[in-house]
Design an enzyme around this catalytic site. Structure first.
Site, short mmCIF file in Angstrom:
data_model
loop_
_atom_site.label_atom_id
_atom_site.label_comp_id
_atom_site.label_asym_id
_atom_site.label_seq_id
_atom_site.Cartn_x
_atom_site.Cartn_y
_atom_site.Cartn_z
N LYS A 1 -13.87 1.86 -2.93
CA LYS A 1 -14.70 2.31 -1.81
C LYS A 1 -15.91 3.07 -2.33
O LYS A 1 -17.04 2.86 -1.86
CB LYS A 1 -13.89 3.26 -0.91
CG LYS A 1 -12.97 2.58 0.05
CD LYS A 1 -12.41 3.60 1.02
CE LYS A 1 -11.23 3.04 1.79
NZ LYS A 1 -10.52 4.05 2.55
N GLU B 1 0.83 -1.21 0.00
CA GLU B 1 0.00 0.00 0.00
C GLU B 1 0.87 1.27 0.00
O GLU B 1 0.44 2.31 -0.47
CB GLU B 1 -0.93 -0.02 1.23
CG GLU B 1 -2.27 0.63 0.97
CD GLU B 1 -3.28 0.42 2.10
OE1 GLU B 1 -2.88 0.19 3.26
OE2 GLU B 1 -4.48 0.52 1.82
N HIS C 1 8.30 -26.60 1.69
CA HIS C 1 7.57 -27.76 1.16
C HIS C 1 6.40 -27.31 0.28
O HIS C 1 5.48 -28.08 0.04
CB HIS C 1 7.07 -28.62 2.32
CG HIS C 1 8.19 -29.07 3.20
ND1 HIS C 1 8.90 -30.22 2.99
CD2 HIS C 1 8.77 -28.46 4.27
CE1 HIS C 1 9.86 -30.33 3.90
NE2 HIS C 1 9.80 -29.27 4.69
O1 PA5 Z 1 -2.95 2.22 5.93
C1 PA5 Z 1 -4.08 2.64 5.83
O2 PA5 Z 1 -4.35 3.85 5.93
C2 PA5 Z 1 -5.25 1.70 5.60
O3 PA5 Z 1 -4.84 0.41 5.38
C3 PA5 Z 1 -6.18 1.74 6.79
O4 PA5 Z 1 -5.52 1.27 7.93
C4 PA5 Z 1 -7.45 0.93 6.56
O5 PA5 Z 1 -8.04 1.27 5.34
C5 PA5 Z 1 -8.45 1.18 7.68
O6 PA5 Z 1 -8.70 2.55 7.79
P1 PA5 Z 1 -9.31 3.20 9.07
O7 PA5 Z 1 -8.38 3.01 10.21
O8 PA5 Z 1 -9.49 4.64 8.72
O9 PA5 Z 1 -10.63 2.52 9.33
#
Ligand code: PA5
Length: 440
Positions: free
Chosen positions: A410, A275, A296
């Site tokens: 989203k 990410e 394995h």
């Molecule tokens: O790294 C990030 O920002 C995302 O992976 C969030 O952790 C994830 O989308 C969850 O978001 P939130 O904490 O706002 O619910």
């Protein structure tokens, strides 16, 4: 201090698949200089080891009074706590009185099983969401909220919110219903938030001292800007991984801990790496793995498959247990040779042998060594990998703290579920479903 071994990535060890020390050190120096300019406010995660944790510790005391502790959250709000639970309290729910559930994936069946096990009257629910707007987390929150209210229980006694200090839906609800809140600092983003209340409250709840986690992380924060490369293994690792992609077209990064307690660390790291770096056509694909099991399963591919991988081992010097393998069946060589060794020797020898086999086949591999698994070294490895990922982002020239690519999915979900303001996306989903595809 955790250590990095990277000789199996050098030209003198693996020939033309390798890179030179000079190239690595030049890039490592560049990564430190880029980091030192502090180009993103989100680098505030480096200051987390120095935070005041008194409020988290108070909440931790409260959490100890409950038999069941549930975390609702996803992504960066769930994976860090999962690592802490697995690494520092393995098989927690079988061994300990306090049962912990981290409900992230909104799988209805998982939800049903959790509900069957817990007693709501004895349950504390920590809703973790930085944005306060994540559909999965809010949906499971709504279900638990109604259940708590239907049972005429006090929401203030059964919920904690861990969220942004000022904004978001959870803040609004907290203000109205006086729900106790812990903060995720404004500039710390989800996948870099394990060293905030996101991870630390769980640590306290299961009896781990969060100051020890932070002490380990501090040792890394203090070295992150150190221009003396021998003190800055993070810069070496960031630079090796970056160059393996850019110069050698190695697009897959296999993250390979040799410890069951670090299995979820693979998942946590893979989110962080993917990410943070997968942008503008850049980044490499992290593959979560586990040794010895994947010897394995995957090793054949790593040894003889496409030349596109770098293997990053994580080893543990001292596993804390010395179970000896009995000396039996002296007349059967296939069993005899195992006798007298320990399980620790076996798992670590398997790792070493795999590393050597890869080296002999000229496959680039590196190794992070943890002296042992405890709160201190878990804090270190979290911060170590967060620094490495940020540095890699700076070398790639991408912002390692945003995730613009996840927004479209989203918005389409919002549209499909009828959220106001997303009518166009809703229509798009309807049109898509009407389309005749190639369905067999
Ligand atoms: O790294 C990030 O920002 C995302 O992976 C969030 O952790 C994830 O989308 C969850 O978001 P939130 O904490 O706002 O619910």
């Amino acid at each position: 201090m955790i250590r990095l071994h990277f000789s199996n990535i050098l030209t003198e060890e693996i020939g033309e698949n390798g890179i030179s020390l000079l190239e690595i050190e030049n890039e490592a120096k560049k990564s430190i200089s880029l980091l030192s300019k502090k180009p993103y406010k989100e680098l505030e995660f480096l200051d987390l080891p120095f935070q005041d944790i008194s409020k988290i510790k108070d909440f931790g005391k409260k959490a100890k009074d409950y038999e069941y502790f549930i975390i609702l959250g996803i992504g960066g709000s769930a994976l860090g706590p999962k690592v802490l639970l697995e690494a520092l309290s393995p098989f927690n729910n079988l061994r300990k009185e306090k049962k912990v559930f981290i409900y992230d994936n909104v799988d209805p069946a998982t939800f049903k099983y959790i509900i069957e096990i817990i007693d709501l009257k004895k349950t504390l629910i920590n809703v973790i969401s930085k944005s306060g707007s994540t559909a999965e987390t809010l949906a499971s929150f709504l279900i638990f909220w109604k259940m708590i209210r239907d049972k005429k229980l006090d929401v203030k006694e059964h919920f904690i919110f861990t969220t942004d200090p000022e904004k978001g839906n959870l803040r609004l609800i907290a203000n109205e219903y006086e729900i106790p809140c812990l903060e995720i600092p404004k500039n710390v983003v989800g996948r870099y938030s394990v060293l905030t209340a996101v991870g630390l409250l769980l640590a306290e709840a299961i009896g781990v001292k969060s100051e020890e986690i932070l002490e380990g992380a501090r040792a890394i924060s203090e070295r992150a800007f150190n221009e003396n490369l021998s003190e800055n293994p993070m810069a070496y690792l960031a630079s090796c991984l970056y160059l393996m992609d850019r110069l050698k077209n190695r697009k897959v990064l296999v993250f390979l801990p040799y410890s069951d307690r670090l299995r979820t660390l693979s998942e946590w790291f893979c989110q962080l790496w993917a990410e943070s770096l997968g942008k503008e056509g850049k980044g490499t694909t992290p593959y979560p793995s586990i040794g010895t099991t994947d010897q394995h399963s995957q090793l054949q591919l790593w040894m003889e498959g496409p030349e596109d991988k770098v293997i990053l081992f994580v080893t543990v010097e001292n596993h804390g247990f010395q179970e000896e393998i009995p000396e039996e069946f002296h007349n059967i060589e296939g069993l005899r040779y195992l006798g007298g060794h320990t399980l620790e020797e076996l798992i670590n020898t398997e790792q070493l042998a795999t590393e050597m086999a890869l080296r002999k086949s000229k496959k680039p591999n590196m190794k992070i060594v943890l002296p042992k698994i405890n709160a201190y070294y878990i804090g270190q490895i979290f911060q170590f990998l967060q620094v490495v990922t940020s540095m890699a982002g700076l070398l790639y020239g991408v912002n390692p703290f945003n995730q613009p690519g996840v927004e479209l999915g989203k918005r389409l979900t919002y549209g499909a579920l009828g959220k106001r303001g997303f009518e166009t996306e809703g229509q798009e989903v309807k049109n898509y479903l009407k389309k005749k595809g190639f369905i067999v």
